[in-house]
Design a protein around this motif. Structure first.
Motif, PDB file in Angstrom:
ATOM      1  N   PRO A  95      36.117  41.481   4.401  1.00 56.56           N
ATOM      2  CA  PRO A  95      36.215  42.048   3.208  1.00 56.56           C
ATOM      3  C   PRO A  95      37.008  43.445   3.130  1.00 56.56           C
ATOM      4  CG  PRO A  95      33.900  41.101   3.081  1.00 56.56           C
ATOM      5  CD  PRO A  95      34.606  41.193   4.623  1.00 56.56           C
ATOM      6  N   PHE A  96      36.684  44.452   4.004  1.00 50.46           N
ATOM      7  CA  PHE A  96      37.352  45.548   3.733  1.00 50.46           C
ATOM      8  C   PHE A  96      38.826  45.553   4.103  1.00 50.46           C
ATOM      9  CE2 PHE A  96      33.237  46.676   5.390  1.00 50.46           C
ATOM     10  CZ  PHE A  96      32.657  47.320   4.336  1.00 50.46           C
ATOM     11  N   TRP A  97      39.347  44.240   4.857  1.00 46.58           N
ATOM     12  CA  TRP A  97      40.875  44.224   4.756  1.00 46.58           C
ATOM     13  C   TRP A  97      41.678  43.973   3.356  1.00 46.58           C
ATOM     14  CZ3 TRP A  97      41.172  40.255   9.608  1.00 46.58           C
ATOM     15  CH2 TRP A  97      40.650  41.170  10.507  1.00 46.58           C
ATOM     16  N   THR A  98      40.740  43.688   2.477  1.00 49.51           N
ATOM     17  CA  THR A  98      41.196  43.438   1.182  1.00 49.51           C
ATOM     18  C   THR A  98      41.194  44.805   0.067  1.00 49.51           C
ATOM     19  OG1 THR A  98      40.928  41.089   1.355  1.00 49.51           O
ATOM     20  CG2 THR A  98      41.474  41.885  -0.851  1.00 49.51           C
ATOM     21  N   SER A  99      41.871  44.955  -0.694  1.00 49.87           N
ATOM     22  CA  SER A  99      41.580  46.118  -1.603  1.00 49.87           C
ATOM     23  C   SER A  99      40.281  45.887  -2.355  1.00 49.87           C
ATOM     24  CB  SER A  99      42.739  46.325  -2.658  1.00 49.87           C
ATOM     25  OG  SER A  99      42.413  46.967  -3.749  1.00 49.87           O
ATOM     26  N   PHE A 100      39.498  47.059  -2.413  1.00 50.06           N
ATOM     27  CA  PHE A 100      38.108  46.939  -3.170  1.00 50.06           C
ATOM     28  C   PHE A 100      38.383  46.744  -4.661  1.00 50.06           C
ATOM     29  CE2 PHE A 100      35.481  49.514  -5.882  1.00 50.06           C
ATOM     30  CZ  PHE A 100      33.947  48.996  -5.569  1.00 50.06           C
ATOM     31  N   LEU A 101      39.465  47.270  -5.446  1.00 55.06           N
ATOM     32  CA  LEU A 101      39.659  47.025  -6.623  1.00 55.06           C
ATOM     33  C   LEU A 101      39.842  45.717  -6.891  1.00 55.06           C
ATOM     34  CD1 LEU A 101      39.969  48.650  -9.232  1.00 55.06           C
ATOM     35  CD2 LEU A 101      42.435  48.761  -8.941  1.00 55.06           C
ATOM     36  N   LEU A 102      40.702  44.856  -6.195  1.00 57.12           N
ATOM     37  CA  LEU A 102      41.059  43.493  -6.059  1.00 57.12           C
ATOM     38  C   LEU A 102      40.034  42.402  -5.950  1.00 57.12           C
ATOM     39  CD1 LEU A 102      44.527  43.108  -4.074  1.00 57.12           C
ATOM     40  CD2 LEU A 102      44.341  42.986  -6.597  1.00 57.12           C
ATOM     41  N   SER A 154      29.515  44.459  -3.033  1.00 63.36           N
ATOM     42  CA  SER A 154      30.445  45.600  -2.381  1.00 63.36           C
ATOM     43  C   SER A 154      29.639  46.281  -1.346  1.00 63.36           C
ATOM     44  CB  SER A 154      30.770  46.538  -3.438  1.00 63.36           C
ATOM     45  OG  SER A 154      31.537  45.973  -4.446  1.00 63.36           O
ATOM     46  N   TYR A 155      28.473  46.466  -1.223  1.00 57.44           N
ATOM     47  CA  TYR A 155      27.465  47.428  -0.433  1.00 57.44           C
ATOM     48  C   TYR A 155      26.991  46.523   0.650  1.00 57.44           C
ATOM     49  CZ  TYR A 155      28.803  51.176  -3.495  1.00 57.44           C
ATOM     50  OH  TYR A 155      29.546  52.155  -4.247  1.00 57.44           O
ATOM     51  N   LEU A 156      26.767  45.350   0.698  1.00 60.10           N
ATOM     52  CA  LEU A 156      25.941  44.752   1.516  1.00 60.10           C
ATOM     53  C   LEU A 156      26.738  44.863   2.939  1.00 60.10           C
ATOM     54  CD1 LEU A 156      23.765  42.455   1.920  1.00 60.10           C
ATOM     55  CD2 LEU A 156      25.566  40.512   1.712  1.00 60.10           C
ATOM     56  N   PRO A 157      28.044  44.932   3.217  1.00 56.36           N
ATOM     57  CA  PRO A 157      28.195  45.259   4.726  1.00 56.36           C
ATOM     58  C   PRO A 157      27.407  46.518   5.028  1.00 56.36           C
ATOM     59  CG  PRO A 157      29.934  44.323   3.457  1.00 56.36           C
ATOM     60  CD  PRO A 157      29.039  44.553   2.574  1.00 56.36           C
ATOM     61  N   PHE A 158      27.605  47.518   4.394  1.00 63.20           N
ATOM     62  CA  PHE A 158      26.765  48.637   4.704  1.00 63.20           C
ATOM     63  C   PHE A 158      25.422  48.669   5.125  1.00 63.20           C
ATOM     64  CE2 PHE A 158      30.410  49.648   1.776  1.00 63.20           C
ATOM     65  CZ  PHE A 158      31.246  50.486   2.733  1.00 63.20           C
ATOM     66  N   ILE A 178      32.815  49.707 -10.473  1.00 64.82           N
ATOM     67  CA  ILE A 178      32.052  48.498 -10.677  1.00 64.82           C
ATOM     68  C   ILE A 178      31.532  48.430 -11.924  1.00 64.82           C
ATOM     69  CG2 ILE A 178      30.263  46.986  -9.730  1.00 64.82           C
ATOM     70  CD1 ILE A 178      30.758  47.764  -7.179  1.00 64.82           C
ATOM     71  N   PRO A 179      30.849  49.638 -12.332  1.00 68.08           N
ATOM     72  CA  PRO A 179      30.257  49.649 -13.898  1.00 68.08           C
ATOM     73  C   PRO A 179      31.151  49.359 -14.917  1.00 68.08           C
ATOM     74  CG  PRO A 179      29.158  51.090 -12.473  1.00 68.08           C
ATOM     75  CD  PRO A 179      30.342  50.754 -11.429  1.00 68.08           C
ATOM     76  N   GLU A 180      32.454  50.114 -14.426  1.00 67.50           N
ATOM     77  CA  GLU A 180      33.686  50.171 -15.382  1.00 67.50           C
ATOM     78  C   GLU A 180      34.311  48.757 -15.837  1.00 67.50           C
ATOM     79  OE1 GLU A 180      36.727  51.555 -17.900  1.00 67.50           O
ATOM     80  OE2 GLU A 180      34.989  52.406 -17.614  1.00 67.50           O
ATOM     81  N   LEU A 181      34.401  48.035 -14.618  1.00 67.88           N
ATOM     82  CA  LEU A 181      35.070  46.695 -14.676  1.00 67.88           C
ATOM     83  C   LEU A 181      33.973  45.472 -14.768  1.00 67.88           C
ATOM     84  CD1 LEU A 181      37.570  47.094 -11.704  1.00 67.88           C
ATOM     85  CD2 LEU A 181      37.899  47.476 -14.034  1.00 67.88           C
ATOM     86  N   LEU A 182      32.884  45.622 -14.390  1.00 64.75           N
ATOM     87  CA  LEU A 182      31.710  44.609 -14.533  1.00 64.75           C
ATOM     88  C   LEU A 182      30.626  44.847 -15.520  1.00 64.75           C
ATOM     89  CD1 LEU A 182      31.571  43.195 -10.971  1.00 64.75           C
ATOM     90  CD2 LEU A 182      33.111  42.242 -12.864  1.00 64.75           C
ATOM     91  N   GLY A 183      30.355  46.314 -15.793  1.00 67.67           N
ATOM     92  CA  GLY A 183      29.287  46.471 -16.579  1.00 67.67           C
ATOM     93  C   GLY A 183      29.604  46.432 -17.994  1.00 67.67           C
ATOM     94  N   GLY A 184      28.546  46.711 -18.875  1.00 68.44           N
ATOM     95  CA  GLY A 184      28.824  46.755 -20.332  1.00 68.44           C
ATOM     96  C   GLY A 184      27.804  47.895 -20.977  1.00 68.44           C
TER      97      GLY A 184
END
Length: 302
Positions: free
Chosen positions: A126-133, A178-182, A242-248
């Motif tokens: 997943p790190f090979w793809t943009s985080f935003l995408l 997003s944070y599972l690999p870490f 993430i809160p900005e795009l997926l949160g409410g």
């Protein structure tokens, strides 16, 4: 000035070079920027810039510190609620990542050696793809007319779209993803070095596999659990995208408040104060954890 010259002179002598270079980078890239942020938080906002902390009166310098921003943070319910909300979602994310990541890391560590590089690559893929995408992809999956709802409706599982966007569910989905690999990577590094002879000895003594796992594997992987938890919890507290795009509206986190203070309200001292308090909230549990580990090691040596 003499002390500074002596510091750099000793820095390039023998083994001190190995320790001195990281410390120098830490001072330049972490400590100095943090002191600048602290200085801004104790200043006042003028028309287009931050006021100076030092003023001159009759030839004498006067230090002026403004603690009003910190007083406002702790007296305003919105800021307190936002800090608590950030810690809550970061803690839930850490627990979920640990619950999902530990079995996955355990499976990777026990897989055949020739398969482990491939599994490790899949975790890092997943790190090979943009985080935003990747976050935008989840947005298209979770909306009312998204892929998940359309598939469930077409299968007859549901008759109306499920509300999976702009709430706590979508926020936690995005943060855990997003944070599972870490979490997985430090656990895998720790579990792959585990001496299997301990488990073989426990089995020879009649210990059940589950009991051996709980009494041997988990304690020996404590360092990986702590490292993974810190790598997830610390950035999750200040998460903004993430809160900005997926949160409410009910999932407000401190990263969004920080953004609003900097760029919407143009109040740099207030934004800097919010950032300093957030850093302190992160450093306090880390300091307590380090102290507890030091005491445990001292007790073990005694």
């Amino acid at each position: 000035m003499h002390k500074l010259t002596s510091y750099f002179k000793n820095l390039f002598q023998g083994n001190k070079l190995v320790i001195g270079i990281p410390y120098s980078w830490f001072i330049m890239l972490v400590l100095i920027p943090l002191l600048i942020v602290l200085k801004i938080s104790l200043s006042e906002m003028e028309a287009t810039s931050v006021s100076s902390m030092i003023s001159w009166s009759q030839g004498w310098p006067t230090l002026k510190l403004n603690f009003a921003n910190y007083q406002f943070i702790f007296s305003d319910a919105l800021y307190v609620k936002t800090y608590l909300s950030s810690i809550k979602y970061a803690l839930i994310t850490t627990i979920l990542c640990l619950a999902i990541g530990y079995p996955f890391a355990y499976f990777m560590a026990r897989s055949p050696k020739h398969l482990q590089p491939m599994l490790l690559m899949l975790i890092m893929l997943p790190f090979w793809t943009s985080f935003l995408l990747r976050i935008y992809a989840w947005k298209t999956l979770l909306v009312n007319n998204g892929v998940i709802n359309n598939v469930l409706i077409s299968l007859g599982v549901i008759h109306a779209p499920l509300a999976m966007m702009n709430n706590s569910f979508s926020l936690l989905i995005g943060m855990v993803y997003s944070y599972l690999p870490f979490m997985i990577l430090p656990l895998y590094a720790n579990l792959s070095k585990l001496d299997l002879r301990y488990l073989e000895a426990a089995a020879d003594l009649g210990t059940s596999p589950f009991k051996a796992f709980w009494l041997i594997t988990v304690p020996l992987s404590k360092a990986g659990i702590i490292a993974g938890s810190m790598l997830v919890f610390i950035p999750a507290v200040g998460e903004f995208v993430i809160p900005e795009l997926l949160g409410g509206p009910d999932t407000l986190m401190i990263g969004r408040v920080l953004w609003d203070e900097f760029f919407s309200n143009n109040d740099w001292p207030m934004a800097a104060a919010v950032a300093v308090v957030m850093i302190l909230l992160i450093l306090m549990p880390m300091a307590m954890l380090n102290k507890a580990e030091a005491e445990q090691e001292a007790g073990g040596k005694a």
